[in-house]
Scaffold this active site. Structure first.
Site, PDB file in Angstrom:
ATOM      1  CE  LYS A   6      62.541  30.360  48.988  1.00 20.55           C
ATOM      2  NZ  LYS A   6      63.180  30.937  47.918  1.00 20.55           N
ATOM      3  CD  GLN A  17      66.734  30.700  46.810  1.00 23.97           C
ATOM      4  OE1 GLN A  17      65.634  30.258  47.028  1.00 23.97           O
ATOM      5  NE2 GLN A  17      66.616  32.039  46.966  1.00 23.97           N
ATOM      6  CG  ASP A  36      59.346  31.683  43.355  1.00 21.76           C
ATOM      7  OD1 ASP A  36      59.055  31.931  44.548  1.00 21.76           O
ATOM      8  OD2 ASP A  36      60.780  31.212  43.089  1.00 21.76           O
TER       9      ASP A  36
END
Ligand code: NAP
Length: 281
Positions: free
Chosen positions: A52, A96, A119
Site C-alpha cells: 500500500k 490493517q 476502506d
C-alpha cells in the site's frame, strides 16, 4: 477459450489516472494523504502494508505510517484514530486487519470517521452504498466492477451470481452489481443447490475462500467468471477459488490468480484516497 481479464494492466491504468488526479490537485496546493496503521507483527499484514505504501508512492500520495506493537491497547489505538480523524492534513485512514486478539475490530473500524474511511468498511458507508448514495466503497468489489467495465462487459440486465456474503466482498459486490442494473443472486454455505444457481449466471463472482472450489460443473457456457479468492498452495504457487484449468475452456472471460482481482484492490484504495479529497471538501 476464455479471454483473460488482465487485472495487472487494468490496475495500472487506474493508478495512472489517480496519479494524474493527484498531480492536478498538487498544482492547486492540495496534497492527498493516507494514514496506515499496523498493529503487531503479522508478516502477511506487513507485506500488504508495504504494498500500500509503494502504491501511494507511485501515485504521489503522501503516506503516514503508524506501526504499533502487538500489545497496543484498544484505548491507545482509538486515541490515535481520534487524533487522525481531527487532522486536516490526513484524508484517509486505514487500519490493517486482522488486529491482535483483545482488540475489538468493529469498535476500531467504527471509530474511523466515515469521511476518511477509504476502506469503505464503516457502517455509514455500507449504508450509503445500499441506498445508492455517494460514499467510500469496499476496494475489492469496486475493483471487480472496474475489471468488468474496462473489459467492455455489460452488467445491465445480466444474471449475476455472487458466491459469498462477507461484509467486505460478497455483500458490497452484490450491491454494486445491483447498482449497475444486474439481476443479482447471492449464494452462501446454506444455499440448497449451489450449482443450479451458479449455472444460471452470465456473470459469476466467486468469493468463497476455498481453493479451486468452482470447476466447470458450476459454470454456464460463455459465462464471465471473476475469481476473488487467493490461496498459497503447498507448491508455493497462488491459486484462486476457481479451478482455472477446468473453467477457462467454458468461460467467455476469466480473471487469473494472480494478476486478476488482486491488483485491483490496492488500485481502488488509491482511487478512494483521491476521492477522499472531494468527500472531505
Ligand atoms: P469469508 O469471509 O470467509 O466468506 C466466505 C463466504 O463463502 C461466506 O459467505 C460463506 O458462507 C461462503 N461459503 C463458504 N463455503 C461455501 C459453500 N460450500 N457453498 C457456498 N458458499 C460458501 O471470505 P471473504 O473475506 O469474502 O474472502 C473470500 C475470498 O476472497 C478468500 O479467498 C479471500 O482470501 C479472498 N479475498 C481476496 C481479496 C483480494 O484483494 N483479491 C480481498 C479480500 C478477500 P456463510 O456466510 O454461510 O458462511
Amino acid at each position: 477459450m476464455a479471454k483473460i481479464i488482465d487485472g495487472k494492466a487494468i490496475s495500472l491504468s487506474v493508478k495512472d489516472e489517480v496519479k494524474s488526479g493527484v498531480e492536478e490537485l498538487k498544482k492547486q496546493g492540495i496534497e492527498v494523504s493516507l494514514a496506515v496503521i499496523l498493529v503487531g507483527n503479522d508478516p502477511a499484514s506487513g507485506v500488504y502494508v508495504n504494498n500500500k505504501k509503494k502504491a501511494c508512492e507511485y501515485c504521489g500520495i503522501r503516506s503516514l505510517s503508524y506501526e504499533l506493537p502487538e500489545d497496543t491497547s484498544e484505548e491507545k489505538l482509538l486515541e490515535l484514530i481520534d487524533e487522525l480523524n481531527g487532522r486536516d492534513d490526513v484524508n484517509g485512514i486505514l487500519v490493517q486487519l486482522p488486529l491482535p486478539s483483545g482488540i475489538n475490530e468493529d469498535r476500531v473500524l467504527d471509530a474511523i470517521s466515515p469521511l476518511k474511511d477509504v476502506d469503505g468498511f464503516h457502517p455509514v458507508n455500507v449504508g450509503k452504498l445500499s441506498i445508492g448514495k455517494k460514499g467510500f466503497v469496499s476496494c475489492t468489489p469496486a475493483g471487480v466492477i472496474q475489471l468488468l467495465k474496462r473489459s467492455g462487459i455489460e452488467i445491465s440486465g445480466k444474471e449475476c451470481v455472487v458466491i459469498g456474503r462477507s461484509n467486505i466482498v460478497g455483500k458490497p459486490m452484490a450491491m454494486l452489481l445491483l447498482k449497475e442494473n444486474g439481476t443479482v443472486t447471492v449464494c452462501h454455505s446454506r444455499t440448497a443447490d449451489l450449482k443450479e444457481v451458479t449455472k444460471r449466471a452470465d456473470i459469476l463472482v466467486v468469493a468463497i475462500g476455498k481453493p479451486k472450489f468452482v470447476d466447470d460443473s458450476y459454470v454456464k457456457d460463455g459465462a464471465v467468471v471473476i475469481d476473488v479468492g487467493i490461496h498459497r498452495q503447498d507448491n508455493g504457487k497462488l491459486c484462486g477459488d476457481v479451478d482455472y484449468e477446468k473453467v477457462e475452456p467454458v468461460a467467455s472471460y476469466i480473471t487469473p490468480v494472480p494478476g486478476g482481482v488482486g491488483p485491483m484492490t490496492i488500485a481502488m484504495l488509491m482511487h478512494n484516497c483521491l476521492d477522499s479529497v472531494n468527500i472531505n471538501a
